[in-house]
Design an enzyme around this catalytic site. Structure first.
Site, PDB file in Angstrom:
ATOM      1  N   LEU A   1     -31.003  19.608  -1.878  1.00  0.00           N
ATOM      2  CA  LEU A   1     -32.115  19.368  -0.955  1.00  0.00           C
ATOM      3  C   LEU A   1     -32.092  17.771  -0.538  1.00  0.00           C
ATOM      4  CD1 LEU A   1     -34.915  21.491  -2.587  1.00  0.00           C
ATOM      5  CD2 LEU A   1     -33.512  22.102  -0.593  1.00  0.00           C
TER       6      LEU A   1
ATOM      7  N   LYS B   1     -33.096  20.401  13.616  1.00  0.00           N
ATOM      8  CA  LYS B   1     -31.631  20.106  13.505  1.00  0.00           C
ATOM      9  C   LYS B   1     -30.829  20.981  13.853  1.00  0.00           C
ATOM     10  CE  LYS B   1     -28.227  17.829  11.437  1.00  0.00           C
ATOM     11  NZ  LYS B   1     -27.372  19.062  10.921  1.00  0.00           N
ATOM     12  N   ASP B   2     -30.714  22.266  13.559  1.00  0.00           N
ATOM     13  CA  ASP B   2     -30.262  23.526  13.817  1.00  0.00           C
ATOM     14  C   ASP B   2     -30.761  24.101  15.077  1.00  0.00           C
ATOM     15  OD1 ASP B   2     -28.124  23.314  11.424  1.00  0.00           O
ATOM     16  OD2 ASP B   2     -29.898  23.101  10.576  1.00  0.00           O
TER      17      ASP B   2
ATOM     18  N   GLU C   1     -34.510  14.873   2.360  1.00  0.00           N
ATOM     19  CA  GLU C   1     -35.623  14.608   2.967  1.00  0.00           C
ATOM     20  C   GLU C   1     -36.002  15.743   4.154  1.00  0.00           C
ATOM     21  OE1 GLU C   1     -37.975  12.729   0.495  1.00  0.00           O
ATOM     22  OE2 GLU C   1     -38.743  12.801   2.674  1.00  0.00           O
ATOM     23  N   GLY C   2     -35.008  15.946   4.983  1.00  0.00           N
ATOM     24  CA  GLY C   2     -35.134  17.093   6.011  1.00  0.00           C
ATOM     25  C   GLY C   2     -35.707  18.288   5.370  1.00  0.00           C
ATOM     26  N   HIS C   3     -35.150  18.763   4.197  1.00  0.00           N
ATOM     27  CA  HIS C   3     -35.719  19.891   3.488  1.00  0.00           C
ATOM     28  C   HIS C   3     -37.032  19.799   3.202  1.00  0.00           C
ATOM     29  CE1 HIS C   3     -31.106  20.507   2.831  1.00  0.00           C
ATOM     30  NE2 HIS C   3     -31.461  21.442   3.377  1.00  0.00           N
TER      31      HIS C   3
ATOM     32  N   MET D   1     -30.010  26.259   1.915  1.00  0.00           N
ATOM     33  CA  MET D   1     -28.787  26.164   1.195  1.00  0.00           C
ATOM     34  C   MET D   1     -28.818  25.084   0.050  1.00  0.00           C
ATOM     35  SD  MET D   1     -25.927  27.612   3.670  1.00  0.00           S
ATOM     36  CE  MET D   1     -25.618  26.233   4.343  1.00  0.00           C
TER      37      MET D   1
ATOM     38  N   VAL E   1     -35.436  15.335  10.999  1.00  0.00           N
ATOM     39  CA  VAL E   1     -35.719  14.130  10.336  1.00  0.00           C
ATOM     40  C   VAL E   1     -34.486  13.159  10.327  1.00  0.00           C
ATOM     41  CG1 VAL E   1     -36.301  13.061   7.990  1.00  0.00           C
ATOM     42  CG2 VAL E   1     -37.082  15.265   8.667  1.00  0.00           C
TER      43      VAL E   1
HETATM   44  P1  AMP Z   1     -29.730  24.244   5.430  1.00  0.00           P
HETATM   45  O1  AMP Z   1     -29.993  24.166   3.755  1.00  0.00           O
HETATM   46  O2  AMP Z   1     -28.746  23.346   5.759  1.00  0.00           O
HETATM   47  O3  AMP Z   1     -29.458  25.681   5.590  1.00  0.00           O
HETATM   48  O4  AMP Z   1     -31.123  23.594   5.868  1.00  0.00           O
HETATM   49  C1  AMP Z   1     -32.342  24.676   5.582  1.00  0.00           C
HETATM   50  C2  AMP Z   1     -33.193  24.148   6.540  1.00  0.00           C
HETATM   51  O5  AMP Z   1     -33.594  22.737   6.652  1.00  0.00           O
HETATM   52  C3  AMP Z   1     -32.800  24.583   7.987  1.00  0.00           C
HETATM   53  O6  AMP Z   1     -34.060  25.127   8.725  1.00  0.00           O
HETATM   54  C4  AMP Z   1     -32.480  23.393   8.576  1.00  0.00           C
HETATM   55  O7  AMP Z   1     -32.689  23.281  10.056  1.00  0.00           O
HETATM   56  C5  AMP Z   1     -33.453  22.203   8.270  1.00  0.00           C
HETATM   57  N1  AMP Z   1     -32.975  20.988   7.970  1.00  0.00           N
HETATM   58  C6  AMP Z   1     -31.747  20.480   7.561  1.00  0.00           C
HETATM   59  N2  AMP Z   1     -31.665  19.268   7.962  1.00  0.00           N
HETATM   60  C7  AMP Z   1     -32.804  18.761   8.593  1.00  0.00           C
HETATM   61  C8  AMP Z   1     -33.416  17.733   9.156  1.00  0.00           C
HETATM   62  N3  AMP Z   1     -32.518  16.548   9.270  1.00  0.00           N
HETATM   63  N4  AMP Z   1     -34.482  17.515   9.736  1.00  0.00           N
HETATM   64  C9  AMP Z   1     -35.084  18.919   9.744  1.00  0.00           C
HETATM   65  N5  AMP Z   1     -34.924  19.749   9.222  1.00  0.00           N
HETATM   66  C10 AMP Z   1     -33.536  20.167   8.689  1.00  0.00           C
END
Ligand code: AMP
Length: 278
Positions: free
Chosen positions: A30, A146-147, A32-34, A27, A173
């Site tokens: 962005l 994370k999710d 470091e997780g992304h 979404m 992360v």
């Molecule tokens: P989002 O933009 O929140 O929909 O996240 C996009 C993807 O990044 C999803 O698969 C999330 O689970 C993953 N994500 C978000 N935060 C983290 C994190 N801290 N560590 C690992 N993956 C993450």
């Protein structure tokens, strides 16, 4: 790096792409997780597509859709540095044109935990992920632990609807103090940010006790709850769950893989996190 807004153009570019083709759905905003997902996907695929779409249908009424951070230019600069080939950044109208009226409705896994707290959330997630998979037809798609419940719902969706995509799950992360990286961390005040690592501390304490032999579901859930309750800035504990990874049913005793997960509120900000116990 090609940036594409139009669905047909995206589908065409993906049909022409060398294989294997990886997809990282996001979404935006962005962090470091992304980027960890993006790097893993970059290593494992010939071509890499990233989608950036703040999916309105996965937000419930009264949630943070309108204030969810958006910064496409910054996101594109980061993705360029990671060597991404294709970015799909559609508008809401492109994904949900007038007359759109077909939904992917996941079953029991989606009714629990996040699904109970956020009615309709996983219907929105499952619908948009199905659309993305149909457009991009990736060989592999990357999601974060994370999710944790989202991962289980998507794995079920891929199996049940024969989507033929390999779902790759990337470990969570964290900041050095243990807080899981999340876009929503930016909503925290400095005091709340200082308090937030209590979530990881509580989950970790239960993990350690489990390693030392504690296996009772209620016992482990109360360990987490008690630690969270000691932090005054945690205003609400929405749930503490220790559930079977296959069914998400709450466990009396751990046997096999279990997901220990929590959702809490610090002020207006809702944070989730989880650890796998086995
Ligand atoms: P989002 O933009 O929140 O929909 O996240 C996009 C993807 O990044 C999803 O698969 C999330 O689970 C993953 N994500 C978000 N935060 C983290 C994190 N801290 N560590 C690992 N993956 C993450």
């Amino acid at each position: 790096m090609r940036i594409i807004e139009n669905s047909q153009e995206m589908a065409q570019a993906c049909r022409e792409a060398c294989r294997p083709l990886g997809l990282v759905p996001t979404m935006g905003a962005l962090h470091e997780g992304h980027l960890t997902l993006v790097r893993r996907a970059r290593q494992e695929n010939q071509r890499l597509a990233v989608s950036i779409f703040v999916n309105p249908t996965q937000f419930s009424q009264g949630e943070d859709l309108s204030r969810y951070p958006r910064d496409l230019e910054r996101d594109l600069a980061l993705l360029r540095q990671e060597g991404v080939d294709l970015v799909y950044a559609p508008s809401s109208k492109e994904i949900y044109p007038p007359g759109f009226d077909t939904w992917v409705d996941p079953g029991a896994l989606a009714d629990r935990l996040e699904g109970a707290a956020r009615p309709g959330h996983f219907r929105g997630v499952a619908t948009v992920v199905t659309k993305l998979f149909n457009l991009v037809r990736p060989d592999r798609a990357y999601f974060g632990q994370k999710d944790g419940q989202q991962v289980l719902v998507i794995q079920r969706l891929v199996l049940d609807l024969n989507l033929g995509v390999e779902v790759v799950v990337v470990p969570t992360v964290r900041e050095p103090d243990g807080l899981a990286l999340s876009t929503r961390n930016s909503y925290l005040t400095p005091e709340q940010r200082k308090a937030a690592p209590v979530i990881f501390r509580a989950l970790s304490q239960a993990l350690v006790l489990h390693r030392h032999g504690m296996a009772g579901g209620e016992e482990l859930r109360s360990v987490v709850r008690r630690i969270l309750e000691l932090e005054p800035l945690v205003e609400q504990i929405e749930y503490v769950s220790l559930a079977d990874c296959g069914t998400l049913e709450e466990l009396d005793v751990i046997a096999g893989r279990a997901m220990l997960s929590v959702a809490v509120r610090l002020g207006q900000t809702r944070l989730i996190d989880n650890l796998i116990l086995y």
